[in-house]
Design a protein around this motif. Structure first.
Motif, PDB file in Angstrom:
ATOM      1  N   GLU A 115       0.818  -1.215   0.000  1.00 16.84           N
ATOM      2  CA  GLU A 115       0.000   0.000   0.000  1.00 16.84           C
ATOM      3  C   GLU A 115       0.853   1.269   0.000  1.00 16.84           C
ATOM      4  OE1 GLU A 115      -2.744  -0.144   3.245  1.00 16.84           O
ATOM      5  OE2 GLU A 115      -4.047  -1.590   2.235  1.00 16.84           O
ATOM      6  N   ASN A 116       0.455   2.200  -0.864  1.00 18.99           N
ATOM      7  CA  ASN A 116       1.051   3.533  -0.923  1.00 18.99           C
ATOM      8  C   ASN A 116      -0.080   4.528  -0.672  1.00 18.99           C
ATOM      9  OD1 ASN A 116       3.982   3.151  -2.409  1.00 18.99           O
ATOM     10  ND2 ASN A 116       2.479   1.647  -3.083  1.00 18.99           N
ATOM     11  N   ARG A 117      -0.163   5.020   0.562  1.00 19.55           N
ATOM     12  CA  ARG A 117      -1.276   5.882   0.944  1.00 19.55           C
ATOM     13  C   ARG A 117      -1.094   7.297   0.398  1.00 19.55           C
ATOM     14  NH1 ARG A 117      -0.368   5.136   7.120  1.00 19.55           N
ATOM     15  NH2 ARG A 117       1.726   5.366   6.228  1.00 19.55           N
ATOM     16  N   ILE A 118      -2.208   7.905   0.019  1.00 15.07           N
ATOM     17  CA  ILE A 118      -2.226   9.282  -0.487  1.00 15.07           C
ATOM     18  C   ILE A 118      -2.939  10.135   0.541  1.00 15.07           C
ATOM     19  CG2 ILE A 118      -2.943  10.797  -2.375  1.00 15.07           C
ATOM     20  CD1 ILE A 118      -3.229   8.230  -4.093  1.00 15.07           C
ATOM     21  N   GLY A 119      -2.336  11.245   0.927  1.00 15.81           N
ATOM     22  CA  GLY A 119      -2.981  12.113   1.900  1.00 15.81           C
ATOM     23  C   GLY A 119      -2.135  13.322   2.230  1.00 15.81           C
ATOM     24  N   ARG A 120      -2.456  13.933   3.372  1.00 14.46           N
ATOM     25  CA  ARG A 120      -1.736  15.123   3.831  1.00 14.46           C
ATOM     26  C   ARG A 120      -1.349  14.939   5.295  1.00 14.46           C
ATOM     27  NH1 ARG A 120      -4.583  20.481   3.571  1.00 14.46           N
ATOM     28  NH2 ARG A 120      -6.439  19.309   4.190  1.00 14.46           N
ATOM     29  N   SER A 121      -0.058  14.927   5.571  1.00 16.12           N
ATOM     30  CA  SER A 121       0.378  14.835   6.961  1.00 16.12           C
ATOM     31  C   SER A 121       0.158  16.176   7.655  1.00 16.12           C
ATOM     32  CB  SER A 121       1.860  14.447   7.025  1.00 16.12           C
ATOM     33  OG  SER A 121       2.656  15.466   6.440  1.00 16.12           O
ATOM     34  N   GLU A 127       4.523  11.408  13.605  1.00 11.08           N
ATOM     35  CA  GLU A 127       3.290  11.111  12.866  1.00 11.08           C
ATOM     36  C   GLU A 127       3.557  10.060  11.788  1.00 11.08           C
ATOM     37  OE1 GLU A 127       0.080  13.496   9.988  1.00 11.08           O
ATOM     38  OE2 GLU A 127       1.866  14.497  10.784  1.00 11.08           O
ATOM     39  N   ASP A 128       2.602   9.164  11.591  1.00 12.07           N
ATOM     40  CA  ASP A 128       2.671   8.156  10.538  1.00 12.07           C
ATOM     41  C   ASP A 128       2.243   8.819   9.225  1.00 12.07           C
ATOM     42  OD1 ASP A 128       2.830   5.844   9.065  1.00 12.07           O
ATOM     43  OD2 ASP A 128       0.898   5.066   9.750  1.00 12.07           O
ATOM     44  N   ASP A 133       2.760  11.958   0.283  1.00 16.41           N
ATOM     45  CA  ASP A 133       2.372  13.032   1.200  1.00 16.41           C
ATOM     46  C   ASP A 133       2.254  14.336   0.412  1.00 16.41           C
ATOM     47  OD1 ASP A 133       1.876  14.692   3.301  1.00 16.41           O
ATOM     48  OD2 ASP A 133       3.695  14.182   4.428  1.00 16.41           O
ATOM     49  N   LEU A 134       1.023  14.876   0.331  1.00 15.13           N
ATOM     50  CA  LEU A 134       0.760  16.088  -0.436  1.00 15.13           C
ATOM     51  C   LEU A 134       0.605  17.307   0.473  1.00 15.13           C
ATOM     52  CD1 LEU A 134      -1.728  14.543  -3.036  1.00 15.13           C
ATOM     53  CD2 LEU A 134       0.756  14.780  -3.186  1.00 15.13           C
ATOM     54  N   ALA A 135       1.304  17.281   1.599  1.00 12.25           N
ATOM     55  CA  ALA A 135       1.200  18.376   2.552  1.00 12.25           C
ATOM     56  C   ALA A 135       2.087  19.564   2.198  1.00 12.25           C
ATOM     57  CB  ALA A 135       1.559  17.887   3.953  1.00 12.25           C
ATOM     58  N   ALA A 136       3.082  19.349   1.324  1.00  6.54           N
ATOM     59  CA  ALA A 136       3.993  20.445   0.978  1.00  6.54           C
ATOM     60  C   ALA A 136       3.248  21.504   0.171  1.00  6.54           C
ATOM     61  CB  ALA A 136       5.176  19.911   0.181  1.00  6.54           C
ATOM     62  N   PRO A 137       3.528  22.785   0.412  1.00  7.66           N
ATOM     63  CA  PRO A 137       2.845  23.846  -0.330  1.00  7.66           C
ATOM     64  C   PRO A 137       3.268  23.847  -1.801  1.00  7.66           C
ATOM     65  CG  PRO A 137       4.596  24.750   1.052  1.00  7.66           C
ATOM     66  CD  PRO A 137       4.485  23.299   1.384  1.00  7.66           C
ATOM     67  N   PRO A 138       2.334  24.279  -2.668  1.00  2.94           N
ATOM     68  CA  PRO A 138       0.961  24.715  -2.379  1.00  2.94           C
ATOM     69  C   PRO A 138       0.065  23.526  -2.060  1.00  2.94           C
ATOM     70  CG  PRO A 138       1.367  24.745  -4.739  1.00  2.94           C
ATOM     71  CD  PRO A 138       2.678  24.416  -4.102  1.00  2.94           C
ATOM     72  N   ARG A 145      -6.741  13.894   5.097  1.00  4.50           N
ATOM     73  CA  ARG A 145      -5.483  13.474   5.728  1.00  4.50           C
ATOM     74  C   ARG A 145      -5.061  12.102   5.225  1.00  4.50           C
ATOM     75  NH1 ARG A 145      -3.466  10.833  10.103  1.00  4.50           N
ATOM     76  NH2 ARG A 145      -5.497  10.063  10.740  1.00  4.50           N
ATOM     77  N   LEU A 146      -5.982  11.136   5.176  1.00  2.00           N
ATOM     78  CA  LEU A 146      -5.765   9.857   4.497  1.00  2.00           C
ATOM     79  C   LEU A 146      -6.870   9.737   3.464  1.00  2.00           C
ATOM     80  CD1 LEU A 146      -4.699   7.316   7.280  1.00  2.00           C
ATOM     81  CD2 LEU A 146      -3.304   8.306   5.460  1.00  2.00           C
TER      82      LEU A 146
END
Length: 205
Positions: A115-121, A127-128, A133-138, A145-146
């Motif tokens: 599994e390769n999860r897509i979300g925003r930390s 934190e897991d 991880d699409l938390a980097a701006p923009p 989050r998940l």
């Protein structure tokens, strides 16, 4: 067979050293014969790459495990996720208060097995974080989050699964979100739409 003279030279004559001329009377030390390399078909072809058993002549199949020596080696399959800002999706959804990121740089992620999860930390210590991880701006505020998961399976296939995200996940040109927690098979070039403007294209290499 060669004889060693008193000076330590290897000589092919038994009376005098053919290198230094020293007499070799009484010398009994001999050098062992040079072993010739094994040039049999089995030695030239090497052992079975699957089980290590020696290959017998020109046999096509390994006697130990049945490996086919004439079959081409397997080609490893690599899946890659390419994240971009999709202007067409942004214009279609027209989310109020959200600005399209014109300077968004393409991001690439190689999918690992499983599994390769897509979300925003959230940036919390320990934190897991999701693998994509699409938390980097923009930041796309419409991504949960998940949000979803890309699962790379042992048979080389890849499936998409929405994890019950708030705004849903769509595939290709179908605007209808896929059903949550349902596996959707993906092919090379399929596009995953999530959030206000994020599109992830999967590529099979």
């Amino acid at each position: 067979m060669s004889i060693v003279c008193p000076s330590g030279h290897e000589s092919h004559t038994a009376d005098y050293c053919d290198q230094c001329g020293a007499p070799i009377a009484g010398a009994t030390k001999t050098l062992p014969p040079v072993e010739e390399a094994d040039t049999s078909p089995a030695a030239r072809r090497g052992p079975c790459p699957a089980c290590g058993a020696p290959r017998s002549g020109d046999d096509r199949y390994c006697e130990g495990c049945g490996y086919d020596f004439l079959s081409p080696p397997p080609v490893a399959t690599r899946w890659e996720a390419i994240v971009t800002a999709d202007r067409a999706q942004f214009d279609r959804l027209a989310v109020a208060g959200v600005t399209f990121p014109a300077d968004y740089a393409e991001r690439r992620c190689v999918l690992t097995d499983g599994e390769n999860r897509i979300g925003r930390s959230r940036g919390h210590p320990g934190e897991d974080r999701p693998e994509i991880d699409l938390a980097a701006p923009p930041v796309d505020p419409g991504i949960s989050r998940l949000h979803a998961v890309l699962e790379r399976r042992g048979d080389g296939d890849c499936v998409l699964r929405d994890l019950g995200s708030t705004n849903g996940t769509a595939v290709n040109s179908d605007p209808t979100p896929i059903a949550p927690n349902t596996d959707v098979p993906l092919g090379d070039g399929d596009r995953i739409h999530l959030g206000a403007w994020t599109t992830i294209t999967v590529r099979r290499r």
